[in-house]
Enzyme design. Structure first.
Site, PDB file in Angstrom:
ATOM      1  N   TYR A 212       5.820 -63.584 108.855  1.00 47.88           N
ATOM      2  CA  TYR A 212       5.023 -62.745 107.955  1.00 47.88           C
ATOM      3  C   TYR A 212       5.977 -61.964 107.070  1.00 47.88           C
ATOM      4  O   TYR A 212       6.717 -61.110 107.545  1.00 47.88           O
ATOM      5  CB  TYR A 212       4.129 -61.827 108.797  1.00 47.88           C
TER       6      TYR A 212
ATOM      7  N   LYS B 274       3.245 -66.470 106.469  1.00 47.96           N
ATOM      8  CA  LYS B 274       2.278 -65.738 105.654  1.00 47.96           C
ATOM      9  C   LYS B 274       3.072 -65.066 104.548  1.00 47.96           C
ATOM     10  O   LYS B 274       3.889 -64.178 104.809  1.00 47.96           O
ATOM     11  CB  LYS B 274       1.525 -64.699 106.487  1.00 47.96           C
TER      12      LYS B 274
END
Length: 294
Positions: free
Chosen positions: A135, A164
Site C-alpha cells: 500500500y 494499492k
C-alpha cells in the site's frame, strides 16, 4: 494462492460513546456483501486504524471475518505499522482469524530507505501464508515505495502479489504494469478508478463504496469485463461525490456522509480528527441530495 481483486471497500469504523460500535460495523459489512462487493478492507486509513488500540484493530478484523463467512465477499485485513514487529503481529493475527489477504501500508513517519522498505515487507510477507498487497500512499506516510522496490518484492516474495497505488498518478500505474504485467495494481484513488482499470489495473479499494457500493461494484465489474464505456460512464457520474468525499482529510467526509445518509447512528471521530467544518458539511449534504442518498 487466491489473489483478492475487484471491487473492494475501505471500511469506516463506527464509534458509539467512544467505543467501537460492533453492531453498526457488522451492519455496514453486510450492506457491502448485499451489493456485490468482492472484498471488504477493515482497519485501513479509512478505518481510522491509527487511533485504534491493537485490541480494537483485531476485533474489527474478527467481525469482518465473522460477517463475511459463507459469502463470496473476501476480507483483506489492514496490517500496517511503522514498526515491523507490530505489522507482523497484526498480519499473523489476521491470518489466524481467517482473513483472505493482507493490506499493509508502508511504514510512516520514520521514513525508511528503499532497502528498509524491502526488508520490512519481506519480513512481513514471509511471516504469513496468505496474499499480501503493498500500500503506497506517500502523501500520508512520507515515503514512496519506488517502482524498482515494488518489482523487487514482487519477484522475490511469493505471496506479495500487487500494490494499492494511492499516489494519484496514472503514470506510476502504467510504469508498474509495463515493468511487471502480472503485478496486480489496485486503485487507491476513487477519482481515477476507471483510468487505472482501463490501463490494466485489477480493481479498486474504494472510500466511496462505503456509501455507494452498488455503483462501485458496477463500475469495477464492467471495467474488468472490458465494458469500458459503461465503466467510464459510472466513473464520470461519481465525479462530484468523489470530490466531495475528499473535501477534508479521509475519513472525515465519508463518515459524515454515512451519518447524513442514515447509515450510521452516531458521528464520532477520535482526536485529532474532528467533524467537517460547517461549510464542508453543507457541501456534503448538498452532494448527497444530488445523488439521492438522503
Amino acid at each position: 494462492m487466491e489473489k483478492v481483486k475487484g471491487a473492494m471497500t475501505a471500511l469506516i469504523t463506527p464509534f458509539r460513546n467512544g467505543k467501537l460500535d460492533e453492531e453498526a460495523y457488522a451492519r455496514l459489512i453486510q450492506r457491502q456483501i448485499d451489493n456485490a462487493i468482492d472484498a471488504v478492507v477493515p482497519v485501513g486509513t479509512t478505518g481510522e486504524s491509527a487511533t485504534l488500540s491493537h485490541a480494537e484493530h483485531k476485533r474489527c478484523i474478527e467481525i469482518a471475518v465473522e460477517v463475511c463467512k459463507g459469502t463470496s465477499t473476501k476480507v483483506m485485513a489492514g496490517a500496517g505499522s511503522n514498526a515491523t514487529h507490530e505489522a507482523i503481529d497484526l498480519a499473523q493475527f489476521a491470518q489466524k482469524a481467517g482473513a483472505d489477504a493482507i493490506l499493509s501500508v508502508s511504514p510512516y513517519y520514520n521514513k525508511p530507505t528503499q532497502e528498509g522498505l524491502y526488508q520490512h515487507y519481506k519480513a512481513l510477507a514471509e511471516s504469513v501464508d496468505i496474499p499480501v498487497l503493498l500500500y503506497n500512499v506517500p502523501g500520508r506516510t512520507g515515503v514512496d515505495i519506488k517502482p524498482e522496490t515494488v518489482c523487487r518484492l514482487f519477484d522475490d516474495v511469493n505471496n506479495i502479489y500487487g500494490i494499492k497505488e494511492a499516489t494519484g498518478s496514472i503514470e506510476r500505474c502504467v510504469e508498474l504494469l509495463a515493468k511487471r504485467p502480472e503485478l496486480y495494481v489496485i486503485s487507491g484513488d476513487d477519482a481515477i478508478n476507471y483510468p487505472i482499470i482501463a490501463n490494466g489495473g485489477m480493481g479498486v479499494i474504494s472510500v466511496t463504496a462505503n456509501l455507494l457500493p452498488d455503483k462501485i461494484s458496477m463500475l469495477v465489474h464492467a471495467g474488468l469485463a472490458g465494458q469500458f464505456d459503461t465503466a467510464k460512464m459510472i466513473n464520470d457520474e461519481l465525479f462530484d461525490i468523489n470530490k466531495a468525499l475528499f473535501c477534508e482529510s479521509n475519513p472525515i467526509p465519508i463518515k459524515a456522509a454515512m451519518y447524513i445518509a442514515g447509515l450510521i447512528d452516531t458521528l464520532e471521530y477520535r482526536l485529532p480528527l474532528l467533524e467537517p467544518s460547517k461549510e464542508h458539511m453543507q457541501l456534503i449534504e448538498k452532494t448527497l441530495a444530488k445523488y439521492e442518498v438522503v
